[in-house]
Motif scaffolding. Structure first.
Motif, PDB file in Angstrom:
ATOM      1  N   LYS A 206       0.847  -1.198   0.000  1.00 43.40           N
ATOM      2  CA  LYS A 206       0.000   0.000   0.000  1.00 43.40           C
ATOM      3  C   LYS A 206       0.882   1.249   0.000  1.00 43.40           C
ATOM      4  O   LYS A 206       1.998   1.216   0.520  1.00 43.40           O
ATOM      5  CB  LYS A 206      -0.879  -0.009   1.250  1.00 43.40           C
ATOM      6  CG  LYS A 206      -1.900   1.105   1.309  1.00 43.40           C
ATOM      7  CD  LYS A 206      -2.788   0.962   2.531  1.00 43.40           C
ATOM      8  CE  LYS A 206      -3.821   2.081   2.582  1.00 43.40           C
ATOM      9  NZ  LYS A 206      -4.711   1.952   3.741  1.00 43.40           N
ATOM     10  N   ASN A 207       0.371   2.297  -0.576  1.00 42.58           N
ATOM     11  CA  ASN A 207       1.069   3.588  -0.612  1.00 42.58           C
ATOM     12  C   ASN A 207       1.091   4.162   0.805  1.00 42.58           C
ATOM     13  O   ASN A 207       0.240   4.956   1.185  1.00 42.58           O
ATOM     14  CB  ASN A 207       0.318   4.511  -1.579  1.00 42.58           C
ATOM     15  CG  ASN A 207       0.924   5.898  -1.663  1.00 42.58           C
ATOM     16  OD1 ASN A 207       1.857   6.227  -0.949  1.00 42.58           O
ATOM     17  ND2 ASN A 207       0.375   6.710  -2.556  1.00 42.58           N
ATOM     18  N   SER A 262      -3.070  -2.773  -1.602  1.00 43.26           N
ATOM     19  CA  SER A 262      -3.812  -2.051  -0.558  1.00 43.26           C
ATOM     20  C   SER A 262      -3.515  -2.665   0.811  1.00 43.26           C
ATOM     21  O   SER A 262      -4.215  -2.380   1.779  1.00 43.26           O
ATOM     22  CB  SER A 262      -5.317  -2.097  -0.844  1.00 43.26           C
ATOM     23  OG  SER A 262      -5.791  -3.418  -0.722  1.00 43.26           O
TER      24      SER A 262
ATOM     25  N   LEU B 118     -13.503   1.361   6.871  1.00 45.87           N
ATOM     26  CA  LEU B 118     -12.884   0.301   7.675  1.00 45.87           C
ATOM     27  C   LEU B 118     -13.659  -1.007   7.540  1.00 45.87           C
ATOM     28  O   LEU B 118     -13.073  -2.078   7.459  1.00 45.87           O
ATOM     29  CB  LEU B 118     -12.840   0.731   9.148  1.00 45.87           C
ATOM     30  CG  LEU B 118     -11.839   1.834   9.489  1.00 45.87           C
ATOM     31  CD1 LEU B 118     -11.998   2.275  10.930  1.00 45.87           C
ATOM     32  CD2 LEU B 118     -10.410   1.347   9.254  1.00 45.87           C
ATOM     33  N   ARG B 121     -12.809  -2.659   4.404  1.00 43.36           N
ATOM     34  CA  ARG B 121     -11.462  -3.248   4.441  1.00 43.36           C
ATOM     35  C   ARG B 121     -11.559  -4.690   4.917  1.00 43.36           C
ATOM     36  O   ARG B 121     -10.835  -5.561   4.451  1.00 43.36           O
ATOM     37  CB  ARG B 121     -10.566  -2.461   5.405  1.00 43.36           C
ATOM     38  CG  ARG B 121      -9.679  -1.465   4.711  1.00 43.36           C
ATOM     39  CD  ARG B 121      -8.927  -0.619   5.683  1.00 43.36           C
ATOM     40  NE  ARG B 121      -7.715  -1.261   6.193  1.00 43.36           N
ATOM     41  CZ  ARG B 121      -6.822  -0.627   6.948  1.00 43.36           C
ATOM     42  NH1 ARG B 121      -7.017   0.631   7.258  1.00 43.36           N
ATOM     43  NH2 ARG B 121      -5.759  -1.239   7.369  1.00 43.36           N
ATOM     44  N   TYR B 228      -9.954   7.330   2.063  1.00 45.44           N
ATOM     45  CA  TYR B 228      -8.685   7.371   2.800  1.00 45.44           C
ATOM     46  C   TYR B 228      -8.487   6.113   3.640  1.00 45.44           C
ATOM     47  O   TYR B 228      -7.384   5.572   3.702  1.00 45.44           O
ATOM     48  CB  TYR B 228      -8.643   8.612   3.696  1.00 45.44           C
ATOM     49  CG  TYR B 228      -7.247   8.918   4.172  1.00 45.44           C
ATOM     50  CD1 TYR B 228      -6.307   9.486   3.316  1.00 45.44           C
ATOM     51  CD2 TYR B 228      -6.844   8.597   5.456  1.00 45.44           C
ATOM     52  CE1 TYR B 228      -5.010   9.741   3.730  1.00 45.44           C
ATOM     53  CE2 TYR B 228      -5.550   8.844   5.883  1.00 45.44           C
ATOM     54  CZ  TYR B 228      -4.641   9.421   5.013  1.00 45.44           C
ATOM     55  OH  TYR B 228      -3.347   9.654   5.424  1.00 45.44           O
ATOM     56  N   THR B 229      -9.551   5.639   4.281  1.00 48.18           N
ATOM     57  CA  THR B 229      -9.389   4.455   5.126  1.00 48.18           C
ATOM     58  C   THR B 229      -9.278   3.171   4.302  1.00 48.18           C
ATOM     59  O   THR B 229      -8.703   2.199   4.751  1.00 48.18           O
ATOM     60  CB  THR B 229     -10.560   4.295   6.123  1.00 48.18           C
ATOM     61  OG1 THR B 229     -11.772   4.444   5.414  1.00 48.18           O
ATOM     62  CG2 THR B 229     -10.490   5.324   7.219  1.00 48.18           C
ATOM     63  N   LEU B 230      -9.813   3.181   3.083  1.00 55.07           N
ATOM     64  CA  LEU B 230      -9.749   1.965   2.255  1.00 55.07           C
ATOM     65  C   LEU B 230      -8.449   1.854   1.469  1.00 55.07           C
ATOM     66  O   LEU B 230      -7.750   0.849   1.546  1.00 55.07           O
ATOM     67  CB  LEU B 230     -10.917   1.953   1.271  1.00 55.07           C
ATOM     68  CG  LEU B 230     -12.071   1.023   1.618  1.00 55.07           C
ATOM     69  CD1 LEU B 230     -13.200   1.217   0.630  1.00 55.07           C
ATOM     70  CD2 LEU B 230     -11.637  -0.426   1.616  1.00 55.07           C
ATOM     71  N   THR B 231      -8.120   2.865   0.713  1.00 55.24           N
ATOM     72  CA  THR B 231      -6.948   2.759  -0.170  1.00 55.24           C
ATOM     73  C   THR B 231      -5.928   3.866   0.061  1.00 55.24           C
ATOM     74  O   THR B 231      -4.862   3.835  -0.533  1.00 55.24           O
ATOM     75  CB  THR B 231      -7.385   2.828  -1.655  1.00 55.24           C
ATOM     76  OG1 THR B 231      -8.083   4.055  -1.852  1.00 55.24           O
ATOM     77  CG2 THR B 231      -8.269   1.670  -2.028  1.00 55.24           C
ATOM     78  N   GLY B 232      -6.263   4.842   0.887  1.00 59.79           N
ATOM     79  CA  GLY B 232      -5.373   5.992   1.041  1.00 59.79           C
ATOM     80  C   GLY B 232      -5.269   6.714  -0.288  1.00 59.79           C
ATOM     81  O   GLY B 232      -6.246   6.792  -1.046  1.00 59.79           O
ATOM     82  N   ALA B 233      -4.069   7.187  -0.604  1.00 59.16           N
ATOM     83  CA  ALA B 233      -3.894   7.882  -1.882  1.00 59.16           C
ATOM     84  C   ALA B 233      -3.808   6.884  -3.041  1.00 59.16           C
ATOM     85  O   ALA B 233      -3.805   7.279  -4.202  1.00 59.16           O
ATOM     86  CB  ALA B 233      -2.646   8.748  -1.833  1.00 59.16           C
ATOM     87  N   GLY B 234      -3.744   5.595  -2.721  1.00 59.26           N
ATOM     88  CA  GLY B 234      -3.709   4.571  -3.766  1.00 59.26           C
ATOM     89  C   GLY B 234      -2.313   4.388  -4.339  1.00 59.26           C
ATOM     90  O   GLY B 234      -1.434   5.239  -4.172  1.00 59.26           O
TER      91      GLY B 234
END
Lengths: 436, 285
Positions: A206-207, A262, B118, B121, B228-234
């Motif tokens: 993940k980033n 992710s 969340l 996730r 943001y909680t799932l992938t953030g900035a990706g």
């Protein structure tokens, strides 16, 4: 009535005068449990005045460092001592006050460990916990791989076909990254239908800056570093390329779950804990839960841990420390310093370690803890033998550099950016950050 | 005290509140937007003119984030409106008979978006999630839900699932409030159901459609928590929404002036859009 009012005012005044030392700790893990136990013992000491008793507060872990940054910048006096970390010492230094630890701190910690809490030669915290990486592997599966002729033959066949090398299975403590890759390929069902696990490994891609720390153990062993000794940025070099390409090769080959881009700490633990991944490069802190039969029955008791595999430059593990330091805006500095001085003593660190913390302590203290905390022996050994901090990784902009690398390198792993472009953008970005 | 003075007294608390909570932060933002400022210099910003705006407008990541947010908002808004409209029409008889059914339908909107992130996730995790479990059970494999090719669609689906009930509530209310006489009068001309919907009901629902479209567009354009909680900035910044761009500039890069300049641009875009929608909704049906 007047008497009651006077008594109430007196009580209020007394309450106002009793200013506890408030400490902001790292929430929700063994560090919190250990700190609570240690503070409880501290508060019972007869030498601790009522005004100096310690009270603990905890934020949520989510974006902890950003919240701490905002609070410190706002000049909060809500806590007197707060968490800091090796990679963030420079970031928080403007809002914290250096401390002079007593001589007893040297009885508890080596100079190298104390340095994990230093910035520009000044001590900004007591190093309470050390984090590094283990290569986790399924000991039952590796035992079979080392003894079963059919599995051995298949392993060599897969290594030859996918890596171009006729490798033979080895004990994980003897692995280099090729051995790790071959094991990951062998235990991947889509490559070896007889594999008892769905995936050979689980990569955290993940980033996220913490994932870069995990990957740095690979990059460093190939000779990668942020800067050379003269301060020149060296990320666009063969060491970084080899480390990046290894992850990409393993991900593209399907040895790690499809959603690895992710994945972070929790997702990787869930994958390994399900019994469907044979290996995992992960933080040492994960061992306790993974080896707990109630929490992860699928793998508990079947986990081996060694230091990360070797590369051409040797065997390395990223290390960083968490610690507690003094808030510059504290209104109760004397009490906070008294607590920090005590915390840095062998006595306090023994309590902390027994309660579940992971301090890197001097060998004579570790020896007294070996029965209760055998993992601390490994922690100390690995930190001493393989531990490294990238050149420049305690600078004020270190966190931003981790973030930058995470963004660029995950782009390469995802296939949205070329390796050349990712490394060039990283080098350019790092130059700009370090110049400011 | 005169009635006029009474009025001033009555409005004073609200005025003070607005000045303190909106005007003051806005004034500080205006200063920060034209300053070089970081956490270390919060109290001593250095004025640099329009430099921050130039940095933002020249930044490819800003435009990438704007494009992501625009695509996301258009897709999600269209999906929510279409789904909500269909549900409002099909469920109208049922909801008219059992109005309490609207309460359970609205439950998803009561969950905090960060918690939704969340939750998914967990739900989408290949080894502990319910969705991949059934995929593996039925097909022998589970697709990648949050991989680089699928993250956008997964995020859009999650946003749509959570906020369609909000659109349903508004559109159902608008659909129900069309006077029965209008439908009866139209029915005399013998239109089919589609003609009734297209020529009578939808034009009468236009203000509600525009309102819900605008609210949901703005809301999904500035989406932050669940993404943001799932992938953030990706991976490689592939799921960077405009809010995540601002957040990262502020907290991660410590470029507070740039972050505030970007949010000012966002404010200007939202304001222009609001003006357009208001003008459009005032046009006669």
């Amino acid at each position: 009535m007047k008497t009651i009012l006077a008594a109430a005012l007196l009580a209020l005044g007394a309450g106002g005068a009793r200013a506890d030392v408030t400490v902001l700790g790292w929430p929700g893990g063994p560090e919190e449990v250990a700190l609570r136990a240690t503070v409880e013992d501290y508060n019972k000491l007869p030498s601790v005045a009522a005004d100096d008793k310690v009270k603990l507060i905890f934020f949520s872990r989510d974006n902890f460092w950003d919240k701490l940054q905002a609070d410190l910048a706002a000049g909060t006096a809500e806590f007197d001592a707060n968490l800091t970390a090796t990679y963030a010492v420079g970031r928080y230094a403007p809002f914290m006050e250096p401390i002079d630890l007593p001589a007893s701190a040297h009885a508890a910690f080596s100079d190298g460990v104390l340095k994990t809490m230093q910035f520009e030669g000044k001590q900004y915290g007591v190093p309470t916990d050390l984090s590094l990486h283990f290569m986790y592997y399924r000991s039952d599966l590796i035992a079979k791989l080392l003894s079963d002729p059919a599995w051995k033959a298949k392993y060599t066949e897969i290594a030859q076909a996918k890596l171009g090398k006729a490798l033979v299975p080895k004990d994980p403590d003897q692995w280099n990254w090729d051995d790790y890759a071959a094991t990951a390929l062998f235990f991947t069902k889509s490559i070896n239908p007889d594999s008892p696990t769905r995936y050979g490994t689980v990569l955290q891609m993940k980033n996220l800056l913490f994932n870069m720390m995990v990957w740095h153990s690979t990059a460093r062993s190939y000779g990668g570093n942020w800067e050379d000794t003269s301060g020149a940025i060296t990320v666009d070099g063969p060491g970084y390329r080899a480390g990046l390409e290894l992850y990409k090769k393993l991900y593209d080959a399907g040895t790690s779950p499809k959603d690895s881009l992710s994945y972070e700490y929790a997702e990787a633990n869930a994958a390994f804990g399900s019994g469907q991944a044979a290996t995992m490069l992960q933080w040492n802190a994960a061992f306790g839960d993974l080896d707990n039969a109630e929490k992860t029955p699928a793998v508990a008791g079947k986990i081996g841990t060694v230091a990360p595999p070797a590369g051409p430059d040797g065997r390395f593990t990223h290390i960083h420390g968490l610690g507690l330091g003094l808030n510059a805006s504290s209104k109760h500095k004397a009490g906070a310093i008294k607590f920090l001085d005590w915390l840095a003593s062998p006595e306090a660190m023994t309590i902390y370690a027994k309660a579940g913390g992971s301090p890197a302590l001097q060998p004579d203290i570790v020896a007294t803890l070996a029965k209760d905390r055998p993992d601390l022996v490994k922690l100390g050994t690995f930190a001493g033998q393989y531990g490294f901090v990238m050149n420049g990784a305690t600078s004020a902009k270190a966190l931003q550099i981790y973030e930058l690398q995470a963004k660029e390198f995950t782009g390469y792993w995802a296939g949205t950016e070329t390796e050349d472009a990712a490394l060039k953008a990283t080098a350019t970005g790092m130059a700009a950050l370090l110049k400011k | 005290m005169t009635a006029r003075a009474d009025g001033w007294v009555m409005i004073a608390p609200l005025t003070a509140f607005l000045l303190l909570m909106l005007a003051l932060p806005f004034a500080v933002d205006c200063i920060y937007a034209i300053s070089r400022v970081s956490f270390e210099t919060l109290r001593a910003p250095r004025i640099v003119g329009l430099q921050n705006f130039a940095i933002v407008l020249r930044d490819g990541e800003f435009w990438g984030a704007m494009l992501f947010s625009l695509r996301f908002a258009l897709l999600v808004t269209a999906a929510e409106i279409l789904l909500a409209l269909a549900l409002a029409i099909f469920l109208a008889p049922l909801l008219a008979r059992f109005p309490w059914l609207m309460a359970p339908l609205l439950l998803p909107t009561m969950v905090a978006p960060a918690l939704v992130g969340l939750m998914y996730r967990l739900v989408l995790h290949e080894f502990v999630g319910a969705v991949p479990y059934y995929f593996v059970l039925l097909t022998g494999d589970s697709p990648s839900f949050l991989g680089p090719d699928s993250a956008f669609w997964t995020l859009a689906t999650i946003e749509t699932l959570q906020w369609t009930p909000f659109a349903l509530l508004i559109l159902y209310t608008a659909y129900q409030s069309i006077p029965t006489e209008v439908r009866e009068a139209a029915a005399l001309d013998g239109p089919g159901p589609w003609q009734m919907l297209r020529l009578i009901e939808l034009p009468l629902m236009r203000p509600a459609l525009l309102a819900v479209g605008f609210i949901r567009f703005i809301d999904s354009f500035r989406v932050f928590d669940n993404v943001y909680t799932l992938t953030g900035a990706g991976a490689g910044g592939s799921t960077t929404t405009i809010s995540i761009y601002i957040y990262e500039a502020f907290f991660r890069r410590n470029d507070i002036g740039v972050a505030v300049a970007a949010s000012m641009i966002l404010l200007a875009v939202a304001f222009a859009l609001l003006t357009l929608v208001l003008r459009w909704s005032e046009r006669p049906a």
